[in-house]
Design an enzyme around this catalytic site. Structure first.
Site, PDB file in Angstrom:
ATOM      1  N   VAL A   9       0.893  -1.157   0.000  1.00  0.00           N
ATOM      2  CA  VAL A   9       0.000   0.000   0.000  1.00  0.00           C
ATOM      3  C   VAL A   9       0.929   1.203   0.000  1.00  0.00           C
ATOM      4  CG1 VAL A   9      -1.712   1.282   1.339  1.00  0.00           C
ATOM      5  CG2 VAL A   9      -1.825  -1.213   1.220  1.00  0.00           C
ATOM      6  N   GLU A  60      -3.237  -0.927  -9.138  1.00  0.00           N
ATOM      7  CA  GLU A  60      -2.369  -0.981 -10.317  1.00  0.00           C
ATOM      8  C   GLU A  60      -1.427  -2.170 -10.191  1.00  0.00           C
ATOM      9  OE1 GLU A  60       0.200   2.386 -12.418  1.00  0.00           O
ATOM     10  OE2 GLU A  60       1.370   1.360 -10.885  1.00  0.00           O
TER      11      GLU A  60
HETATM   12  P1  0O2 Z   1       6.333   4.108  -6.242  1.00  0.00           P
HETATM   13  O1  0O2 Z   1       5.389   3.486  -5.320  1.00  0.00           O
HETATM   14  O2  0O2 Z   1       7.423   4.866  -5.547  1.00  0.00           O
HETATM   15  O3  0O2 Z   1       6.831   3.175  -7.293  1.00  0.00           O
HETATM   16  P2  0O2 Z   1       3.384   9.360 -14.554  1.00  0.00           P
HETATM   17  O4  0O2 Z   1       2.454  10.541 -14.666  1.00  0.00           O
HETATM   18  O5  0O2 Z   1       3.528   8.604 -15.832  1.00  0.00           O
HETATM   19  O6  0O2 Z   1       4.715   9.662 -13.913  1.00  0.00           O
HETATM   20  P3  0O2 Z   1       1.351   7.698 -13.382  1.00  0.00           P
HETATM   21  O7  0O2 Z   1       0.334   8.408 -14.200  1.00  0.00           O
HETATM   22  O8  0O2 Z   1       1.023   7.478 -11.946  1.00  0.00           O
HETATM   23  O9  0O2 Z   1       2.744   8.407 -13.464  1.00  0.00           O
HETATM   24  O10 0O2 Z   1       1.515   6.324 -14.052  1.00  0.00           O
HETATM   25  P4  0O2 Z   1       2.717   5.403 -14.470  1.00  0.00           P
HETATM   26  O11 0O2 Z   1       3.884   6.141 -14.976  1.00  0.00           O
HETATM   27  O12 0O2 Z   1       2.084   4.407 -15.352  1.00  0.00           O
HETATM   28  O13 0O2 Z   1       3.084   4.686 -13.102  1.00  0.00           O
HETATM   29  C1  0O2 Z   1       3.865   5.276 -12.157  1.00  0.00           C
HETATM   30  C2  0O2 Z   1       4.640   4.187 -11.474  1.00  0.00           C
HETATM   31  O14 0O2 Z   1       5.376   3.440 -12.439  1.00  0.00           O
HETATM   32  C3  0O2 Z   1       5.677   4.772 -10.543  1.00  0.00           C
HETATM   33  O15 0O2 Z   1       5.114   4.882  -9.280  1.00  0.00           O
HETATM   34  C4  0O2 Z   1       6.783   3.739 -10.569  1.00  0.00           C
HETATM   35  O16 0O2 Z   1       6.470   2.656  -9.727  1.00  0.00           O
HETATM   36  C5  0O2 Z   1       6.721   3.258 -11.996  1.00  0.00           C
HETATM   37  N1  0O2 Z   1       7.556   4.091 -12.862  1.00  0.00           N
HETATM   38  C6  0O2 Z   1       7.130   4.907 -13.840  1.00  0.00           C
HETATM   39  N2  0O2 Z   1       8.172   5.494 -14.451  1.00  0.00           N
HETATM   40  C7  0O2 Z   1       9.284   5.048 -13.836  1.00  0.00           C
HETATM   41  C8  0O2 Z   1      10.688   5.286 -14.045  1.00  0.00           C
HETATM   42  O17 0O2 Z   1      11.115   6.060 -14.909  1.00  0.00           O
HETATM   43  N3  0O2 Z   1      11.535   4.629 -13.210  1.00  0.00           N
HETATM   44  C9  0O2 Z   1      11.097   3.772 -12.245  1.00  0.00           C
HETATM   45  N4  0O2 Z   1      12.018   3.168 -11.469  1.00  0.00           N
HETATM   46  N5  0O2 Z   1       9.784   3.540 -12.024  1.00  0.00           N
HETATM   47  C10 0O2 Z   1       8.899   4.159 -12.812  1.00  0.00           C
HETATM   48  P5  0O2 Z   1       5.547   6.004  -8.250  1.00  0.00           P
HETATM   49  O18 0O2 Z   1       4.479   7.017  -8.157  1.00  0.00           O
HETATM   50  O19 0O2 Z   1       6.929   6.453  -8.541  1.00  0.00           O
HETATM   51  O20 0O2 Z   1       5.445   5.228  -6.910  1.00  0.00           O
END
Ligand code: 0O2
Ligand code: 0O2
Length: 221
Positions: free
Chosen positions: A48, A141
């Site tokens: 979570v 997700e």
């Molecule tokens: P956590 O829990 O720290 O992993 P966006 O607007 O595209 O940046 P969105 O709309 O939330 O984000 O959707 P996306 O990109 O499909 O999903 C975001 C999550 O994908 C991130 O969560 C990461 O877990 C992963 N992710 C996306 N891009 C990258 C990247 O460049 N590098 C890494 N290591 N992970 C990525 P969070 O919010 O970072 O949360």
């Protein structure tokens, strides 16, 4: 999240969903294993989103707290790690056929790699949770990726924590090169996938046989 709610209360259905979904997704691995088939799932993790990360993301994306339920899709987050890129597509097909989730969005960062070099397949879905005052439908997700994509994303995520997204140029270049190496590795592994699978099949077959032989010997003693 409304003004009268506290975080513990708000997160209860998300915690419930993550626990249930971990069991269900690990079930895919178990079922393929029982049938002695190649398992498209290597391992599953789930979490979570911590409150400080929810708050940081909400601020960054301009999401007001009373719209979290509909606009933050990864408060409940699952990750499925696979051996091969082909397994990712198999897992996506399995998810699309499930009756217990309703997919609302798919983001294919395998075909469309992110600028950072990030690759993974994201599926966002609605999931009904039974809570004491009825049913609550939450968003969750799942990120589906190979073991090597996971290695890259884990390292990049830790570096991101240190540099807060502002990577020095040399690190950025190295990460891009590493992402390219991960892509090549996945390609190579796909090429020899059939041979690997045959070896795995033979291994589990001979292990089963030797266990049966041991059982037979024990019976004779
Ligand atoms: P956590 O829990 O720290 O992993 P966006 O607007 O595209 O940046 P969105 O709309 O939330 O984000 O959707 P996306 O990109 O499909 O999903 C975001 C999550 O994908 C991130 O969560 C990461 O877990 C992963 N992710 C996306 N891009 C990258 C990247 O460049 N590098 C890494 N290591 N992970 C990525 P969070 O919010 O970072 O949360
Ligand atoms: P196994 O097969 O016995 O290892 P929890 O939140 O603690 O109740 P869980 O599932 O134990 O639930 O923890 P989490 O953090 O969600 O998932 C961790 C699972 O992923 C564990 O499996 C780890 O062994 C597995 N895991 C993590 N990293 C790796 C990795 O690099 N390779 C492999 N093969 N497995 C990894 P289990 O469920 O404890 O089962």
């Amino acid at each position: 999240m409304d003004e009268n709610q506290n975080w513990d209360e708000f997160l209860v259905p998300y915690q419930q969903a993550v626990e249930e979904l971990k069991v269900k997704l690990k079930g895919i691995r178990k079922q393929f294993g029982k049938e002695n088939l190649h398992k498209p799932v290597e391992f599953v993790t789930g979490r979570v989103k911590p409150v400080d990360s929810i708050l940081a993301k909400a601020e960054l994306r301009n999401i007001s707290l009373n719209r979290l339920e509909t606009e933050m899709q990864d408060i409940a987050g699952l990750r499925i790690m696979c051996q091969f890129v082909e397994d990712i597509h198999e897992v996506v097909r399995l998810l699309r056929n499930r009756k217990d989730i309703k997919i609302v969005e798919e983001r294919d960062y395998i075909t469309n790699q992110k600028e950072s070099g990030y690759r993974s397949y994201h599926v966002v879905f609605e999931y009904p949770v039974q809570v004491i005052d009825g049913e609550k439908i939450i968003l969750a997700e799942v990120q589906i990726r190979t073991l090597s994509m996971n290695f890259w994303a884990t390292i990049e995520h830790s570096l991101n924590y240190k540099y807060k997204g502002e990577f020095p140029e040399d690190i950025k270049v190295r990460l891009k090169r590493a992402a390219e190496a991960v892509y090549q590795l996945d390609e190579e592994m796909s090429e020899i996938r059939e041979e690997i699978q045959e070896a795995q099949h033979l291994f589990s077959y001979s292990k089963r046989n030797s266990l049966e032989e041991t059982d037979d010997k024990k019976k004779l003693e």
